[in-house]
Design an enzyme around this catalytic site. Sequence first.
Site, PDB file in Angstrom:
ATOM      1  N   ASP A  12      47.451 134.074  90.891  1.00  0.00           N
ATOM      2  CA  ASP A  12      47.098 132.647  90.970  1.00  0.00           C
ATOM      3  C   ASP A  12      47.548 132.081  92.320  1.00  0.00           C
ATOM      4  O   ASP A  12      47.858 130.903  92.438  1.00  0.00           O
ATOM      5  CB  ASP A  12      47.777 131.905  89.795  1.00  0.00           C
ATOM      6  CG  ASP A  12      47.252 130.490  89.584  1.00  0.00           C
ATOM      7  OD1 ASP A  12      46.140 130.200  90.043  1.00  0.00           O
ATOM      8  OD2 ASP A  12      47.959 129.683  88.955  1.00  0.00           O
ATOM      9  N   GLY A  41      55.901 129.809  86.692  1.00  0.00           N
ATOM     10  CA  GLY A  41      55.985 130.838  85.652  1.00  0.00           C
ATOM     11  C   GLY A  41      55.062 130.678  84.459  1.00  0.00           C
ATOM     12  O   GLY A  41      55.249 131.345  83.438  1.00  0.00           O
ATOM     13  N   GLY A  42      54.059 129.811  84.576  1.00  0.00           N
ATOM     14  CA  GLY A  42      53.144 129.569  83.445  1.00  0.00           C
ATOM     15  C   GLY A  42      52.363 130.817  83.025  1.00  0.00           C
ATOM     16  O   GLY A  42      52.201 131.092  81.840  1.00  0.00           O
ATOM     17  N   ASP A  52      55.960 138.852  99.512  1.00  0.00           N
ATOM     18  CA  ASP A  52      54.610 138.392  99.830  1.00  0.00           C
ATOM     19  C   ASP A  52      53.607 139.123  98.926  1.00  0.00           C
ATOM     20  O   ASP A  52      53.516 140.357  98.957  1.00  0.00           O
ATOM     21  CB  ASP A  52      54.317 138.685 101.307  1.00  0.00           C
ATOM     22  CG  ASP A  52      52.913 138.248 101.705  1.00  0.00           C
ATOM     23  OD1 ASP A  52      52.184 137.702 100.849  1.00  0.00           O
ATOM     24  OD2 ASP A  52      52.545 138.453 102.871  1.00  0.00           O
ATOM     25  N   LYS A  67      40.221 129.929  94.286  1.00  0.00           N
ATOM     26  CA  LYS A  67      40.131 128.503  94.628  1.00  0.00           C
ATOM     27  C   LYS A  67      38.857 128.333  95.466  1.00  0.00           C
ATOM     28  O   LYS A  67      38.674 129.045  96.459  1.00  0.00           O
ATOM     29  CB  LYS A  67      41.347 128.036  95.446  1.00  0.00           C
ATOM     30  CG  LYS A  67      42.692 128.583  94.957  1.00  0.00           C
ATOM     31  CD  LYS A  67      43.159 128.020  93.631  1.00  0.00           C
ATOM     32  CE  LYS A  67      44.393 128.758  93.131  1.00  0.00           C
ATOM     33  NZ  LYS A  67      44.737 128.471  91.746  1.00  0.00           N
ATOM     34  N   SER A  90      49.422 125.213  83.947  1.00  0.00           N
ATOM     35  CA  SER A  90      48.478 126.284  84.306  1.00  0.00           C
ATOM     36  C   SER A  90      48.617 127.493  83.389  1.00  0.00           C
ATOM     37  O   SER A  90      47.788 128.397  83.425  1.00  0.00           O
ATOM     38  CB  SER A  90      48.571 126.652  85.793  1.00  0.00           C
ATOM     39  OG  SER A  90      49.686 127.425  86.030  1.00  0.00           O
ATOM     40  N   ASP A 105      56.953 135.879  93.888  1.00  0.00           N
ATOM     41  CA  ASP A 105      56.793 134.536  94.463  1.00  0.00           C
ATOM     42  C   ASP A 105      58.082 134.185  95.207  1.00  0.00           C
ATOM     43  O   ASP A 105      59.174 134.500  94.721  1.00  0.00           O
ATOM     44  CB  ASP A 105      56.526 133.485  93.362  1.00  0.00           C
ATOM     45  CG  ASP A 105      55.812 132.246  93.897  1.00  0.00           C
ATOM     46  OD1 ASP A 105      56.310 131.642  94.871  1.00  0.00           O
ATOM     47  OD2 ASP A 105      54.751 131.903  93.356  1.00  0.00           O
ATOM     48  N   ALA A 149      55.311 131.499  90.477  1.00  0.00           N
ATOM     49  CA  ALA A 149      56.138 130.304  90.220  1.00  0.00           C
ATOM     50  C   ALA A 149      55.289 129.074  89.883  1.00  0.00           C
ATOM     51  O   ALA A 149      54.189 128.925  90.425  1.00  0.00           O
ATOM     52  CB  ALA A 149      56.983 130.014  91.462  1.00  0.00           C
TER      53      ALA A 149
HETATM   54  N1  SAM Z   1      50.394 130.662  87.962  1.00  0.00           N
HETATM   55  C1  SAM Z   1      51.556 129.816  88.254  1.00  0.00           C
HETATM   56  C2  SAM Z   1      51.997 129.176  86.973  1.00  0.00           C
HETATM   57  O1  SAM Z   1      51.298 129.303  85.961  1.00  0.00           O
HETATM   58  O2  SAM Z   1      53.060 128.565  86.948  1.00  0.00           O
HETATM   59  C3  SAM Z   1      51.216 128.770  89.311  1.00  0.00           C
HETATM   60  C4  SAM Z   1      50.978 129.386  90.623  1.00  0.00           C
HETATM   61  S1  SAM Z   1      50.806 128.218  91.912  1.00  0.00           S
HETATM   62  C5  SAM Z   1      49.209 127.616  91.676  1.00  0.00           C
HETATM   63  C6  SAM Z   1      50.632 129.245  93.299  1.00  0.00           C
HETATM   64  C7  SAM Z   1      51.866 130.008  93.674  1.00  0.00           C
HETATM   65  O3  SAM Z   1      51.487 131.008  94.597  1.00  0.00           O
HETATM   66  C8  SAM Z   1      52.948 129.171  94.357  1.00  0.00           C
HETATM   67  O4  SAM Z   1      54.138 129.214  93.620  1.00  0.00           O
HETATM   68  C9  SAM Z   1      53.128 129.833  95.720  1.00  0.00           C
HETATM   69  O5  SAM Z   1      54.498 129.904  96.110  1.00  0.00           O
HETATM   70  C10 SAM Z   1      52.578 131.225  95.454  1.00  0.00           C
HETATM   71  N2  SAM Z   1      52.081 131.921  96.666  1.00  0.00           N
HETATM   72  C11 SAM Z   1      51.190 131.501  97.573  1.00  0.00           C
HETATM   73  N3  SAM Z   1      51.024 132.444  98.524  1.00  0.00           N
HETATM   74  C12 SAM Z   1      51.807 133.486  98.174  1.00  0.00           C
HETATM   75  C13 SAM Z   1      52.067 134.748  98.732  1.00  0.00           C
HETATM   76  N4  SAM Z   1      51.448 135.142  99.865  1.00  0.00           N
HETATM   77  N5  SAM Z   1      52.910 135.582  98.098  1.00  0.00           N
HETATM   78  C14 SAM Z   1      53.537 135.206  96.957  1.00  0.00           C
HETATM   79  N6  SAM Z   1      53.333 134.000  96.380  1.00  0.00           N
HETATM   80  C15 SAM Z   1      52.482 133.149  96.981  1.00  0.00           C
END
Ligand code: SAM
Length: 364
Positions: A286, A233-234, A270, A315, A198, A250, A231
């Site tokens: 993301d 981390g991309g 959060d 999304k 990503s 995250d 996470a």
């Molecule tokens: N952009 C990231 C990358 O490039 O690696 C990928 C992100 S992944 C699609 C979505 C992330 O959002 C997940 O790691 C999830 O733990 C985090 N997430 C979802 N709801 C969240 C929240 N309320 N607060 C913090 N992180 C959240």
Amino acid sequence: MNQHTPASGLHCAGLIGYCRAGFEKELAGELDDLAAEAGLIGYVRADPDAAYAVFETFEPTPLGDFGTATDWRRSVFARQLLPWFARIDDLPERDRATPIIAAVKASGQRFSGVVLDTPDTDEAKQRSGFCKRFTEPLTQALEKSGCLRTSRTGLPVLHVMFTSATTAWLAAGQPGQCSTWAMGVPRLRMPSNAPSRSTMKLAEAFMTLLDDSERDSILRAGQRAVDLGAAPGGWTWQLVHRGLRVTAIDNGPLRDTVMATEMVEHLRADGFTWRPPRPVDWMVCDMVEQPSRIASLMAEWVATGRCRYTIFNLKLPMKRRLEAVEQCRELIRKRLASVGPFDLRIKHLYHDREEVTAFLTLKR
Ligand code: SAM
């Protein structure tokens, strides 16, 4: 940002947009709206999984009357958007060039170059070899017949879109109005040490949602950024790679390759409630959540000056995707109405699947 230079005198038959297969209905809806806004009368056509959609005017219409309806940035779901002026069916297998040249000549328009396209489907990709082989002979034949002026800047580029082996649509890619990448897809390589695929999404967002001068002026080494939902981390990797210091939010872990850069502070918090102690230049997001929740959060950060620029992913639901995008646009418009004019750009990127990516900032 846009230089609108209509090809003088060219009469067009409508708009053709290229999209990811499965998103034709959404693109058709947008083409309908763009055409209606420009006062064009006609109808849309979109076959499921064809990876393109077409608006056709009832009458040939001067290109000037299309106004900014031909600007590919105005569409979310179009990777490429072009005014088309001829469709040729029953192309003979042994001499496709002659009917194409005849149609180009009949248009009275000269072009600066020629590009051969196919829809982004597995079936159509089998024609990409043919397109490569046919480009040179077609270019030479067009030059010989006086249809090309390769030394003249400002002229449109001729796009020949083969939707089947025997059907080609001829379209005019105007400078500054259409995507300059082949098939509207920027070519990006997956960096070998990035933690997730990503990362390509944010790289593409920077290419697509910002223009060249913005990439230099508003995205600079030394800036501070926040990554919500970071996470593994991309996206953080993309920011660090450009020299930004990042606070990554995250509950999940970030890859060692990202943390080892020492440009990242990782907070397990959060993303909806955490706020930065000081305003930051960039916030990217993301998090996988309802698009309306994300849109409201993004508008809130921008409205309250917590970040200057944001890029975020929405999304989409499987159905009523266009409505979901419009609902987000409206939420942002409402929140920022009392704050000031803003710039919101939304695109369905090549690396997006059931999602779109957006850029938001207040206009200065
Ligand atoms: N952009 C990231 C990358 O490039 O690696 C990928 C992100 S992944 C699609 C979505 C992330 O959002 C997940 O790691 C999830 O733990 C985090 N997430 C979802 N709801 C969240 C929240 N309320 N607060 C913090 N992180 C959240």
